[in-house]
Motif scaffolding. Structure first.
Motif, PDB file in Angstrom:
ATOM      1  N   ALA A  34     -20.283 -50.848 -28.935  1.00  0.00           N
ATOM      2  CA  ALA A  34     -20.362 -50.851 -27.476  1.00  0.00           C
ATOM      3  C   ALA A  34     -21.622 -50.131 -27.021  1.00  0.00           C
ATOM      4  CB  ALA A  34     -19.129 -50.157 -26.884  1.00  0.00           C
ATOM      5  N   ASP A  35     -22.097 -50.490 -25.844  1.00  0.00           N
ATOM      6  CA  ASP A  35     -23.194 -49.751 -25.221  1.00  0.00           C
ATOM      7  C   ASP A  35     -22.611 -48.552 -24.488  1.00  0.00           C
ATOM      8  OD1 ASP A  35     -24.990 -51.700 -26.069  1.00  0.00           O
ATOM      9  OD2 ASP A  35     -24.953 -52.770 -24.142  1.00  0.00           O
ATOM     10  N   LEU A  36     -23.315 -47.439 -24.533  1.00  0.00           N
ATOM     11  CA  LEU A  36     -22.902 -46.249 -23.780  1.00  0.00           C
ATOM     12  C   LEU A  36     -23.725 -46.192 -22.509  1.00  0.00           C
ATOM     13  CD1 LEU A  36     -21.326 -43.610 -23.438  1.00  0.00           C
ATOM     14  CD2 LEU A  36     -23.140 -42.477 -24.746  1.00  0.00           C
ATOM     15  N   ILE A  37     -23.026 -46.102 -21.375  1.00  0.00           N
ATOM     16  CA  ILE A  37     -23.685 -46.015 -20.075  1.00  0.00           C
ATOM     17  C   ILE A  37     -23.240 -44.723 -19.410  1.00  0.00           C
ATOM     18  CG2 ILE A  37     -23.924 -47.081 -17.806  1.00  0.00           C
ATOM     19  CD1 ILE A  37     -23.262 -49.755 -19.457  1.00  0.00           C
ATOM     20  N   VAL A  38     -24.213 -43.875 -19.117  1.00  0.00           N
ATOM     21  CA  VAL A  38     -23.947 -42.580 -18.485  1.00  0.00           C
ATOM     22  C   VAL A  38     -24.566 -42.591 -17.100  1.00  0.00           C
ATOM     23  CG1 VAL A  38     -24.226 -40.085 -18.654  1.00  0.00           C
ATOM     24  CG2 VAL A  38     -23.989 -41.459 -20.750  1.00  0.00           C
ATOM     25  N   SER A  39     -23.727 -42.491 -16.079  1.00  0.00           N
ATOM     26  CA  SER A  39     -24.219 -42.458 -14.705  1.00  0.00           C
ATOM     27  C   SER A  39     -24.535 -41.022 -14.327  1.00  0.00           C
ATOM     28  CB  SER A  39     -23.170 -43.035 -13.748  1.00  0.00           C
ATOM     29  OG  SER A  39     -23.670 -43.031 -12.433  1.00  0.00           O
ATOM     30  N   LYS A  40     -25.782 -40.792 -13.926  1.00  0.00           N
ATOM     31  CA  LYS A  40     -26.220 -39.451 -13.546  1.00  0.00           C
ATOM     32  C   LYS A  40     -26.606 -39.378 -12.074  1.00  0.00           C
ATOM     33  CE  LYS A  40     -27.723 -38.224 -18.141  1.00  0.00           C
ATOM     34  NZ  LYS A  40     -28.726 -37.590 -18.967  1.00  0.00           N
ATOM     35  N   GLU A  41     -26.317 -40.440 -11.328  1.00  0.00           N
ATOM     36  CA  GLU A  41     -26.681 -40.465  -9.910  1.00  0.00           C
ATOM     37  C   GLU A  41     -25.577 -41.115  -9.099  1.00  0.00           C
ATOM     38  OE1 GLU A  41     -29.688 -43.504  -8.869  1.00  0.00           O
ATOM     39  OE2 GLU A  41     -29.691 -43.945 -11.016  1.00  0.00           O
ATOM     40  N   PHE A  42     -25.611 -40.856  -7.797  1.00  0.00           N
ATOM     41  CA  PHE A  42     -24.631 -41.427  -6.893  1.00  0.00           C
ATOM     42  C   PHE A  42     -25.047 -42.831  -6.462  1.00  0.00           C
ATOM     43  CE2 PHE A  42     -23.833 -36.848  -6.132  1.00  0.00           C
ATOM     44  CZ  PHE A  42     -22.477 -36.833  -6.398  1.00  0.00           C
ATOM     45  N   HIS A  43     -24.111 -43.766  -6.551  1.00  0.00           N
ATOM     46  CA  HIS A  43     -24.305 -45.134  -6.070  1.00  0.00           C
ATOM     47  C   HIS A  43     -23.438 -45.406  -4.841  1.00  0.00           C
ATOM     48  CE1 HIS A  43     -25.247 -45.395 -10.418  1.00  0.00           C
ATOM     49  NE2 HIS A  43     -26.199 -46.192  -9.995  1.00  0.00           N
ATOM     50  N   TYR A  44     -22.385 -44.625  -4.661  1.00  0.00           N
ATOM     51  CA  TYR A  44     -21.390 -44.863  -3.620  1.00  0.00           C
ATOM     52  C   TYR A  44     -21.205 -43.600  -2.783  1.00  0.00           C
ATOM     53  CZ  TYR A  44     -20.654 -48.852  -6.575  1.00  0.00           C
ATOM     54  OH  TYR A  44     -20.861 -50.003  -7.304  1.00  0.00           O
ATOM     55  N   PRO A  45     -22.057 -43.413  -1.778  1.00  0.00           N
ATOM     56  CA  PRO A  45     -21.989 -42.182  -0.986  1.00  0.00           C
ATOM     57  C   PRO A  45     -20.702 -42.108  -0.172  1.00  0.00           C
ATOM     58  CG  PRO A  45     -23.542 -43.728  -0.021  1.00  0.00           C
ATOM     59  CD  PRO A  45     -23.099 -44.316  -1.328  1.00  0.00           C
ATOM     60  N   ILE A  46     -20.142 -40.930  -0.143  1.00  0.00           N
ATOM     61  CA  ILE A  46     -18.898 -40.686   0.577  1.00  0.00           C
ATOM     62  C   ILE A  46     -19.014 -39.326   1.245  1.00  0.00           C
ATOM     63  CG2 ILE A  46     -17.694 -39.636  -1.370  1.00  0.00           C
ATOM     64  CD1 ILE A  46     -15.209 -41.261  -0.482  1.00  0.00           C
ATOM     65  N   THR A  47     -18.388 -39.172   2.388  1.00  0.00           N
ATOM     66  CA  THR A  47     -18.445 -37.916   3.124  1.00  0.00           C
ATOM     67  C   THR A  47     -17.132 -37.168   2.942  1.00  0.00           C
ATOM     68  OG1 THR A  47     -19.905 -38.904   4.751  1.00  0.00           O
ATOM     69  CG2 THR A  47     -18.806 -36.860   5.379  1.00  0.00           C
ATOM     70  N   ILE A  48     -17.219 -36.050   2.282  1.00  0.00           N
ATOM     71  CA  ILE A  48     -16.047 -35.185   2.125  1.00  0.00           C
ATOM     72  C   ILE A  48     -16.259 -33.997   3.045  1.00  0.00           C
ATOM     73  CG2 ILE A  48     -14.742 -33.739   0.540  1.00  0.00           C
ATOM     74  CD1 ILE A  48     -15.381 -35.789  -1.639  1.00  0.00           C
ATOM     75  N   LYS A  49     -15.373 -33.885   4.030  1.00  0.00           N
ATOM     76  CA  LYS A  49     -15.504 -32.848   5.036  1.00  0.00           C
ATOM     77  C   LYS A  49     -14.136 -32.255   5.310  1.00  0.00           C
ATOM     78  CE  LYS A  49     -17.407 -32.095   9.611  1.00  0.00           C
ATOM     79  NZ  LYS A  49     -18.013 -32.707  10.782  1.00  0.00           N
ATOM     80  N   ASP A  50     -14.004 -30.968   5.062  1.00  0.00           N
ATOM     81  CA  ASP A  50     -12.735 -30.267   5.258  1.00  0.00           C
ATOM     82  C   ASP A  50     -11.565 -30.957   4.558  1.00  0.00           C
ATOM     83  OD1 ASP A  50     -14.035 -28.389   6.909  1.00  0.00           O
ATOM     84  OD2 ASP A  50     -13.816 -29.722   8.638  1.00  0.00           O
ATOM     85  N   PRO A  51     -11.693 -31.241   3.268  1.00  0.00           N
ATOM     86  CA  PRO A  51     -10.591 -31.920   2.580  1.00  0.00           C
ATOM     87  C   PRO A  51      -9.360 -31.024   2.477  1.00  0.00           C
ATOM     88  CG  PRO A  51     -12.200 -31.148   0.990  1.00  0.00           C
ATOM     89  CD  PRO A  51     -12.776 -30.883   2.360  1.00  0.00           C
ATOM     90  N   GLN A  52      -8.189 -31.634   2.474  1.00  0.00           N
ATOM     91  CA  GLN A  52      -6.943 -30.894   2.316  1.00  0.00           C
ATOM     92  C   GLN A  52      -6.757 -30.429   0.880  1.00  0.00           C
ATOM     93  OE1 GLN A  52      -3.685 -33.247   3.825  1.00  0.00           O
ATOM     94  NE2 GLN A  52      -4.693 -33.578   5.787  1.00  0.00           N
ATOM     95  N   HIS A  53      -7.443 -31.075  -0.045  1.00  0.00           N
ATOM     96  CA  HIS A  53      -7.352 -30.758  -1.473  1.00  0.00           C
ATOM     97  C   HIS A  53      -8.756 -30.814  -2.062  1.00  0.00           C
ATOM     98  CE1 HIS A  53      -3.025 -31.437  -1.155  1.00  0.00           C
ATOM     99  NE2 HIS A  53      -3.320 -32.523  -0.475  1.00  0.00           N
ATOM    100  N   THR A  54      -8.911 -30.319  -3.266  1.00  0.00           N
ATOM    101  CA  THR A  54     -10.187 -30.422  -3.960  1.00  0.00           C
ATOM    102  C   THR A  54     -10.545 -31.899  -4.086  1.00  0.00           C
ATOM    103  OG1 THR A  54      -9.705 -28.438  -5.218  1.00  0.00           O
ATOM    104  CG2 THR A  54     -11.417 -29.875  -6.091  1.00  0.00           C
ATOM    105  N   ALA A  55     -11.757 -32.231  -3.708  1.00  0.00           N
ATOM    106  CA  ALA A  55     -12.208 -33.615  -3.783  1.00  0.00           C
ATOM    107  C   ALA A  55     -13.679 -33.630  -4.151  1.00  0.00           C
ATOM    108  CB  ALA A  55     -11.984 -34.316  -2.443  1.00  0.00           C
ATOM    109  N   SER A  56     -14.055 -34.550  -4.993  1.00  0.00           N
ATOM    110  CA  SER A  56     -15.443 -34.658  -5.425  1.00  0.00           C
ATOM    111  C   SER A  56     -16.037 -35.990  -4.971  1.00  0.00           C
ATOM    112  CB  SER A  56     -15.533 -34.562  -6.942  1.00  0.00           C
ATOM    113  OG  SER A  56     -16.829 -34.899  -7.374  1.00  0.00           O
ATOM    114  N   PRO A  57     -17.284 -35.960  -4.475  1.00  0.00           N
ATOM    115  CA  PRO A  57     -17.932 -37.233  -4.139  1.00  0.00           C
ATOM    116  C   PRO A  57     -18.228 -38.075  -5.381  1.00  0.00           C
ATOM    117  CG  PRO A  57     -19.460 -35.414  -3.854  1.00  0.00           C
ATOM    118  CD  PRO A  57     -18.123 -34.809  -4.157  1.00  0.00           C
ATOM    119  N   ALA A  58     -18.230 -37.458  -6.555  1.00  0.00           N
ATOM    120  CA  ALA A  58     -18.501 -38.205  -7.794  1.00  0.00           C
ATOM    121  C   ALA A  58     -17.365 -39.168  -8.140  1.00  0.00           C
ATOM    122  CB  ALA A  58     -18.734 -37.238  -8.951  1.00  0.00           C
TER     123      ALA A  58
END
Length: 192
Positions: A34-58
């Motif tokens: 298999a090929d190994l693909i490592v994503s090191k950048e954001f492709h899908y921007p999301i706004t996390i603001k005052d989340p009720q729980h821990t949340a990552s844009p990644a």
């Protein structure tokens, strides 16, 4: 010849654990062809603001699997904090039904009804949420094997993740579980 990829995210500070995991992924990819693909950048921007729980844009970056399935027949997504043992079986051969998404059912071990209740309150009720041993099926996305035949990432939407990310714990994981059950997609517990 089936084209296979192993996909992971390594966004942000490089933790020493990630280096060990990536090395194990490199070795496993070579072993299973298999090929190994490592994503090191954001492709899908999301706004996390005052989340009720821990949340990552990644977490939204798992949507990139849709792009990979345009080039590959099957993709194994693995979180970068997992180590694949050198003697691990070829997951692509062991779990060979290309119509099925394979994931680990953590719902057998951890209570996830609270997040299920939250997503159904936001996205709409489901009458067909499966139960195993009196507990709702709830898959962990840390390890997921998917083929291009599955429609999962065709129906997954960034807008839905944006709607959920500030309100639901494990927002992308809960969302994928919801889609699998809402749309009746074939799924199976991995390591069962």
């Amino acid at each position: 010849m089936m084209k296979k990829a192993i996909f992971t995210l390594a966004i942000g500070d490089e933790n020493p654990m990630y280096r060990a995991a990536l090395l194990s992924f490199e070795q496993y990819a070579q072993k299973v062809g298999a090929d190994l693909i490592v994503s090191k950048e954001f492709h899908y921007p999301i706004t996390i603001k005052d989340p009720q729980h821990t949340a990552s844009p990644a977490w939204t970056e798992k949507l990139y699997i849709k792009e990979l399935l345009k080039q590959y027949d099957r993709v194994l997504y693995v979180d970068a904090d997992i180590i694949i043992q050198p003697d691990a079986e070829n997951i692509f051969e062991v779990y060979d039904d290309v119509n099925t998404v394979y994931l680990f059912n953590e719902g057998e071990h951890l209570e996830r009804q609270n997040v299920i209740d939250k997503i159904t309150a936001i996205m709409g009720p489901l009458d067909n949420w499966p139960v195993v041993n009196n507990r709702p099926v709830y898959y962990n996305l840390g390890c997921m094997l998917i083929s291009k035949q599955s429609q999962l990432f065709d129906i997954a939407k960034l807008e839905d993740l944006q709607l959920l990310c500030n309100h639901i714990k494990y927002y992308e994981q809960t969302y994928v579980n919801y889609l699998l059950h809402r749309d009746g997609l074939a799924h199976q517990n991995i390591f069962a």
